[in-house]
Design an enzyme around this catalytic site. Structure first.
Site, PDB file in Angstrom:
ATOM      1  N   HIS A  67      21.139  -3.156  20.490  1.00  0.00           N
ATOM      2  CA  HIS A  67      22.323  -2.389  20.875  1.00  0.00           C
ATOM      3  C   HIS A  67      22.512  -1.165  19.987  1.00  0.00           C
ATOM      4  O   HIS A  67      23.583  -0.580  19.980  1.00  0.00           O
ATOM      5  CB  HIS A  67      23.569  -3.280  20.767  1.00  0.00           C
ATOM      6  CG  HIS A  67      23.599  -4.377  21.788  1.00  0.00           C
ATOM      7  ND1 HIS A  67      24.351  -5.515  21.643  1.00  0.00           N
ATOM      8  CD2 HIS A  67      22.967  -4.498  22.987  1.00  0.00           C
ATOM      9  CE1 HIS A  67      24.180  -6.306  22.700  1.00  0.00           C
ATOM     10  NE2 HIS A  67      23.348  -5.711  23.517  1.00  0.00           N
ATOM     11  N   HIS A  68      21.473  -0.791  19.224  1.00  0.00           N
ATOM     12  CA  HIS A  68      21.688   0.353  18.317  1.00  0.00           C
ATOM     13  C   HIS A  68      21.931   1.632  19.101  1.00  0.00           C
ATOM     14  O   HIS A  68      22.534   2.577  18.614  1.00  0.00           O
ATOM     15  CB  HIS A  68      20.517   0.520  17.327  1.00  0.00           C
ATOM     16  CG  HIS A  68      19.315   1.194  17.913  1.00  0.00           C
ATOM     17  ND1 HIS A  68      18.489   0.574  18.835  1.00  0.00           N
ATOM     18  CD2 HIS A  68      18.812   2.435  17.745  1.00  0.00           C
ATOM     19  CE1 HIS A  68      17.527   1.423  19.186  1.00  0.00           C
ATOM     20  NE2 HIS A  68      17.710   2.546  18.540  1.00  0.00           N
ATOM     21  N   LYS A  73      17.660  -0.822  28.021  1.00  0.00           N
ATOM     22  CA  LYS A  73      16.797  -0.360  29.113  1.00  0.00           C
ATOM     23  C   LYS A  73      15.508  -1.155  29.146  1.00  0.00           C
ATOM     24  O   LYS A  73      14.910  -1.429  28.098  1.00  0.00           O
ATOM     25  CB  LYS A  73      16.463   1.120  28.859  1.00  0.00           C
ATOM     26  CG  LYS A  73      15.784   1.793  30.016  1.00  0.00           C
ATOM     27  CD  LYS A  73      16.762   2.274  31.052  1.00  0.00           C
ATOM     28  CE  LYS A  73      16.067   2.691  32.347  1.00  0.00           C
ATOM     29  NZ  LYS A  73      15.716   1.522  33.186  1.00  0.00           N
ATOM     30  N   LYS A  97       9.472   1.130  22.013  1.00  0.00           N
ATOM     31  CA  LYS A  97       8.961   2.124  22.950  1.00  0.00           C
ATOM     32  C   LYS A  97       9.939   3.285  23.110  1.00  0.00           C
ATOM     33  O   LYS A  97       9.574   4.461  23.013  1.00  0.00           O
ATOM     34  CB  LYS A  97       8.794   1.408  24.304  1.00  0.00           C
ATOM     35  CG  LYS A  97       7.841   2.012  25.259  1.00  0.00           C
ATOM     36  CD  LYS A  97       7.863   1.227  26.564  1.00  0.00           C
ATOM     37  CE  LYS A  97       7.231  -0.157  26.450  1.00  0.00           C
ATOM     38  NZ  LYS A  97       7.083  -0.808  27.785  1.00  0.00           N
ATOM     39  N   LYS A 109      15.067  -6.430  28.730  1.00  0.00           N
ATOM     40  CA  LYS A 109      14.100  -6.874  29.738  1.00  0.00           C
ATOM     41  C   LYS A 109      14.700  -8.002  30.537  1.00  0.00           C
ATOM     42  O   LYS A 109      15.527  -8.772  30.018  1.00  0.00           O
ATOM     43  CB  LYS A 109      12.822  -7.389  29.060  1.00  0.00           C
ATOM     44  CG  LYS A 109      11.612  -7.384  29.983  1.00  0.00           C
ATOM     45  CD  LYS A 109      11.065  -5.990  30.103  1.00  0.00           C
ATOM     46  CE  LYS A 109       9.707  -5.882  30.713  1.00  0.00           C
ATOM     47  NZ  LYS A 109       9.114  -4.568  30.384  1.00  0.00           N
ATOM     48  N   SER A 365      12.299   7.081  33.684  1.00  0.00           N
ATOM     49  CA  SER A 365      13.548   6.369  33.994  1.00  0.00           C
ATOM     50  C   SER A 365      14.733   7.075  33.329  1.00  0.00           C
ATOM     51  O   SER A 365      15.817   7.175  33.913  1.00  0.00           O
ATOM     52  CB  SER A 365      13.485   4.930  33.472  1.00  0.00           C
ATOM     53  OG  SER A 365      12.813   4.102  34.386  1.00  0.00           O
TER      54      SER A 365
HETATM   55  N1  GLU Z   1       8.992  -1.899  33.006  1.00  0.00           N
HETATM   56  C1  GLU Z   1       8.608  -0.665  32.402  1.00  0.00           C
HETATM   57  C2  GLU Z   1       8.195  -0.899  30.957  1.00  0.00           C
HETATM   58  O1  GLU Z   1       7.786  -1.980  30.598  1.00  0.00           O
HETATM   59  C3  GLU Z   1       9.633   0.442  32.587  1.00  0.00           C
HETATM   60  C4  GLU Z   1      10.989   0.185  32.024  1.00  0.00           C
HETATM   61  C5  GLU Z   1      12.036   1.232  32.414  1.00  0.00           C
HETATM   62  O2  GLU Z   1      11.730   2.180  33.094  1.00  0.00           O
HETATM   63  O3  GLU Z   1      13.182   1.029  32.007  1.00  0.00           O
HETATM   64  O4  GLU Z   1       8.176  -0.007  30.158  1.00  0.00           O
END
Ligand code: GLU
Length: 474
Positions: A67-68, A73, A97, A109, A365
């Site tokens: 939550h930083h 996402k 990432k 996720k 995204s």
């Molecule tokens: N599922 C993709 C990933 O593992 C995309 C995630 C996204 O776009 O939020 O990076």
């Protein structure tokens, strides 16, 4: 290839191990490091869905690793391997990432434990919509809270069910479309999202191959043209990556699917292989190619670049030693176990890590989320203006030089950007810039021996500073 809970357990541990290895090269105190590592919230739900005449209890998760920065996402996957540990590992990877590519989100996720091939579209819709309402009930979805996306087994269709369910439960939220990304363009999606991860993989490997000293070490020349490439997984990520490599003049010598692999040293055409797969139900017996009924053998064939683009842990301690590639580009999340990572590094193979290389998906995204919040398509305001300016510029050049620009030249220059141009160039710039940041750490930070450690350091440095500046440690 079934995976047990123990395997997922070690997937999560291997992410933690990679983190710890990198953390020693950073300056943050143990408390901050522990907070970066920890999974902040975990939701597990079990809900009933009527399938045919019976009721099935579906198990599903959403993990918000960090939550930083908000929203959280990350994608939602449909797979029988889904369990809490797997989703935790994948959510953690999302946090790192996003930091690496400067996307201002925390990692998340989701996963639904189903084999999507066993359900009709109508049943999948019921499952997806029910899952979305569970997320709504628990406040685990929303434009500023947590924004899912496609992942293994899901795509634009599932995202359109999610946005529709969320919007109907939040009718007064003018930003409702930003509750999920990877939507069809007609539902608020952005052009370029479908191919984004594969294109990002291509841009990342191309950038890695542009450094002469790095390539010399591997016994390779610079550039993509002529390099022999094997791609594992012809889903959304693998297919597009293969296509971009092929278009750039690489030779696709091997393709691998879950039910078989093919190899042809003269090169394969990815679209023709896809057409063959559609008509025959698999990639095997493609004219001119060697067959491997055991797909894992496909990974071990001769090539310069190997792109695992399917699921985690496909290269492990028992096959790592037989990998012949000089570069492994991790298009999937976690395709190497940590034992395999050590073996490949010792063999001198350049491993381009997932938390950088497959970040193109989440990058685009982010562009989609921004588009939804701004309620305007990219390029709408500036396209005509820029065309008019270029036109005037050419007129000035013609009148000052006394020479005429040809119609073709004028047409080439006279083009204001469309949405797809801006998305692709934003992605290209991101992938190039982030590779350079990581490579810089790899080359210049004392003791760092591989790109993965450098990528984790890059992420920890940014998140650590964010936590320090948050001032939430009274
Ligand atoms: N599922 C993709 C990933 O593992 C995309 C995630 C996204 O776009 O939020 O990076």
């Amino acid at each position: 290839m079934g995976m047990t809970n123990t395997a997922n357990n070690s997937f999560f541990e291997s992410v933690q191990r990679n983190f710890d290895k990198a953390a020693q090269f950073t300056r943050f105190d143990q408390g901050i490091l522990a907070q970066i590592k920890a999974c902040n919230s975990i939701l597990r739900v079990k809900f009933p869905v009527k399938i045919g005449d019976s009721i099935e209890v579906i198990e599903a998760y959403r993990v918000q690793h960090s939550h930083h920065k908000l929203p959280c996402k990350g994608g939602i996957r449909f797979s029988m391997e889904v369990d809490q540990e797997e989703v935790m590992a994948l959510a953690a990877l999302m946090t790192y990432k996003c930091a690496i590519v400067n996307v201002p989100f925390g990692g998340g996720k989701g996963g639904i434990k189903i084999d999507s091939r066993k359900y009709s579209a109508f049943e999948l819709e019921k499952i997806t919509r029910r899952y979305t309402s569970e997320l709504c009930k628990k406040n685990f979805i929303g434009p500023g809270i947590d924004v899912p996306a496609p992942d293994y087994g899901t795509g634009a269709r599932e995202m359109s069910w999610i946005v529709d369910t969320y919007s109907s439960l939040n009718p007064n939220n003018i930003d409702a479309q930003a509750c999920v990304t990877g939507k069809p363009v007609s539902q608020g999606g952005v052009r370029g999202r479908t191919e984004a991860t594969g294109l990002g993989v291509f841009f990342g490997v191309r950038e890695a191959c542009s450094f002469q000293d790095d390539m010399e070490k591997l016994g390779l020349t610079t550039g993509i043209a002529g390099k022999r490439v094997i791609v594992q997984g012809l889903g959304n990520v693998g297919y597009h990556a293969a296509k971009y490599f092929q278009e750039a003049g690489a030779k696709l010598v091997g393709l691998i699917e879950y039910n078989g692999a093919i190899y042809d040293e003269n090169g394969l055409d990815v679209d023709q292989v896809q057409a063959h797969r559609q008509t025959t139900g698999g990639i095997l017996n493609y004219p001119g190619a060697i067959n491997f009924s055991n797909p894992a053998e496909g990974l071990e064939q001769a090539c310069d670049i190997l792109i695992p683009a399917a699921l985690e842990s496909v290269i492990h301690k028992d096959n790592a030693d037989r990998i012949q590639a000089k570069i492994v580009g991790e298009a999937a999340n976690g395709p190497l176990t940590s034992e395999a990572d050590v073996i490949l590094n010792n063999k001198g193979i350049l491993v381009i890590p997932d938390i950088y290389l497959n970040a193109g998906g989440v990058t685009v995204s982010y562009f989609e989320w921004l588009k939804n919040l701004s309620h305007v398509r990219y390029g709408r305001l500036e396209k005509r203006f820029e065309e008019n300016m270029y036109n005037e510029l050419i007129d000035i050049i013609e009148s000052t030089t006394g020479k005429r620009v040809s119609d073709l030249e004028r047409k080439t220059i006279l083009r204001g950007p469309d949405e797809i141009d801006l998305v692709h160039s934003g992605l290209e710039d991101t992938m190039i810039g982030s590779y350079r940041e990581i490579r810089d750490i790899y080359k210049n930070r004392e003791g760092v021996e591989d790109l993965r450690t450098a990528a984790f350091i890059c992420a920890i440095d940014k998140i650590g500073v964010a936590y320090e500046e948050l001032g939430i440690f009274p």
